[in-house]
Design a protein around this motif. Structure first.
Motif, short mmCIF file in Angstrom:
data_model
loop_
_atom_site.label_atom_id
_atom_site.label_comp_id
_atom_site.label_asym_id
_atom_site.label_seq_id
_atom_site.Cartn_x
_atom_site.Cartn_y
_atom_site.Cartn_z
N ALA A 8 0.76 -1.66 -0.30
CA ALA A 8 -0.13 -0.12 -0.25
C ALA A 8 0.68 1.46 -0.10
N THR A 9 2.10 1.59 0.60
CA THR A 9 3.34 2.36 0.93
C THR A 9 3.31 3.00 -1.05
N LEU A 10 3.89 1.68 -1.14
CA LEU A 10 4.38 1.96 -2.72
C LEU A 10 3.30 2.29 -3.14
N ALA A 11 2.65 1.79 -3.33
CA ALA A 11 1.41 2.28 -4.86
C ALA A 11 1.39 3.68 -4.24
N LEU A 12 0.81 4.25 -2.75
CA LEU A 12 0.54 5.81 -2.46
C LEU A 12 1.62 6.50 -2.59
N ILE A 13 3.24 6.08 -3.27
CA ILE A 13 4.78 6.32 -3.46
C ILE A 13 4.33 7.03 -5.20
N VAL A 14 4.10 6.40 -5.85
CA VAL A 14 4.13 6.07 -6.95
C VAL A 14 2.94 6.69 -7.46
N LEU A 15 1.42 6.82 -7.18
CA LEU A 15 0.32 7.82 -7.30
C LEU A 15 0.21 8.81 -7.05
N ALA A 16 1.07 9.63 -5.52
CA ALA A 16 1.20 10.67 -5.30
C ALA A 16 2.34 11.44 -6.51
N ALA A 17 3.92 10.42 -6.62
CA ALA A 17 4.35 11.00 -8.00
C ALA A 17 3.12 11.58 -9.45
N LEU A 18 2.98 9.72 -9.60
CA LEU A 18 1.74 10.25 -10.92
C LEU A 18 1.03 11.73 -10.61
N LEU A 19 0.48 11.75 -9.77
CA LEU A 19 -0.52 13.04 -9.98
C LEU A 19 0.60 14.42 -9.76
N VAL A 20 1.22 14.47 -9.18
CA VAL A 20 2.31 15.53 -9.32
C VAL A 20 2.57 15.84 -10.75
N SER A 21 2.90 14.91 -11.07
CA SER A 21 3.81 14.91 -12.61
C SER A 21 3.00 15.89 -13.14
N GLY A 22 1.61 15.19 -12.98
CA GLY A 22 0.02 15.55 -13.90
C GLY A 22 -0.24 16.79 -13.97
N ILE A 23 0.73 17.80 -12.82
CA ILE A 23 0.07 19.20 -12.75
C ILE A 23 0.52 20.04 -13.42
N ALA A 24 1.25 20.30 -14.52
CA ALA A 24 2.39 21.07 -15.22
C ALA A 24 3.29 20.48 -15.66
N PRO A 25 3.09 18.82 -16.57
CA PRO A 25 4.15 18.92 -17.34
C PRO A 25 4.94 19.08 -18.46
N TYR A 26 6.20 18.66 -18.77
CA TYR A 26 5.98 19.41 -20.11
C TYR A 26 5.74 19.77 -21.60
N ASP A 27 5.14 18.61 -21.35
CA ASP A 27 4.33 18.74 -22.53
C ASP A 27 3.30 16.97 -22.43
N ARG A 28 1.96 18.02 -22.49
CA ARG A 28 1.06 17.12 -21.54
C ARG A 28 0.87 15.73 -22.93
N ALA A 29 0.74 15.98 -23.62
CA ALA A 29 0.65 14.14 -24.44
C ALA A 29 1.80 13.78 -24.85
N THR A 30 2.95 13.95 -24.37
CA THR A 30 4.16 13.58 -23.73
C THR A 30 3.80 12.40 -22.63
N TRP A 31 3.47 13.56 -22.51
CA TRP A 31 2.83 12.69 -20.33
C TRP A 31 2.52 12.04 -20.06
N TRP A 32 0.98 11.99 -21.09
CA TRP A 32 0.30 11.12 -21.17
C TRP A 32 0.83 9.30 -21.81
N LEU A 33 1.39 10.04 -22.97
CA LEU A 33 2.50 8.26 -23.62
C LEU A 33 3.20 8.46 -22.75
N GLU A 34 3.69 9.03 -21.77
CA GLU A 34 4.85 7.93 -20.80
C GLU A 34 4.69 7.43 -20.01
N VAL A 35 3.30 7.71 -19.02
CA VAL A 35 2.75 6.84 -17.58
C VAL A 35 1.66 6.46 -18.29
#
Length: 209
Positions: A8-35
């Motif tokens: 659960a801890t690992l899952a929450l860390i990944v989820l938090a990183a995913l949410l933070v990374s999605g706030i203002a990525p360098y390029d939104r389309a690239t972000w979707w492809l990479e994640v």
């Protein structure tokens, strides 16, 4: 299960990183492809968690791989700050962060394939198990390169950040070589630890008289 808090801890860390990374990525389309691999893998891991839980080693490595993908999605692989630090330290001609991603692309699928083949009784322990596990990882690497090619054909110049070739004409070949290195390292360095964890997991799940 006793291991649930760790997972659960690992899952929450990944989820938090995913949410933070999605706030203002360098390029939104690239972000979707990479994640997208993270978004595809998460439901599979959740659905199989009780019926076919993986070893702790795999959950750690899968989480690490997800973080590598998420960071690459946030900055694009060619712009990850840590990659620039390594580039300067080693006097490289390009940001090498994408190669870390391809190392993980070989390492993690190899161990996932090995665990499924071994625990499912599809292949006995030995050289054939190692060979087939490596083949699965290399097949995934090849399919990923085909996906990159398809995206390049569809998006044209808009796929530059996703491809991350940085002007290297041999980027596809070096990506697959990195995947091969990752797969080889997994088989040489981590199989004994994986075998011990599989044995412990199977003993834990064995019905008690």
């Amino acid at each position: 299960m006793r291991r649930t808090p760790l997972h659960a801890t690992l899952a929450l860390i990944v989820l938090a990183a995913l949410l933070v990374s999605g706030i203002a990525p360098y390029d939104r389309a690239t972000w979707w492809l990479e994640v997208s691999p993270v978004l595809l893998a998460a439901p599979v891991l959740l659905a199989s968690y009780r019926r076919f839980p993986l070893s702790d080693l795999l959950y750690w490595l899968i989480a690490l791989h997800c973080l590598v993908l998420i960071l690459g999605g946030a900055y694009t692989y060619a712009r990850v700050p840590a990659g620039f630090w390594v580039q300067e330290l080693l006097d490289l001609s390009r940001n090498p962060y994408d190669k870390l991603g391809h190392l993980m692309q070989g390492l993690v699928p190899t161990l996932i394939a090995r665990e499924i083949l071994l625990r499912g009784g599809f292949v006995a322990p030995g050289r054939m198990l190692a060979f087939l596990s490596l083949c699965v990882a290399m097949a995934i690497s090849a399919v990923y390169e085909l996906i990159e090619w398809a995206v390049a054909l569809i998006a044209g110049g808009g796929a530059v950040d996703f491809l991350g070739t940085q002007g290297d004409p041999w980027d596809t070949q070096s990506d697959m070589f990195c995947a091969l290195l990752g797969a080889s390292c997994a088989l040489l360095c981590l199989t004994r630890l994986q075998d011990r964890q599989i044995a412990a997991l199977q003993a834990e799940r064995r019905p008690k008289d």
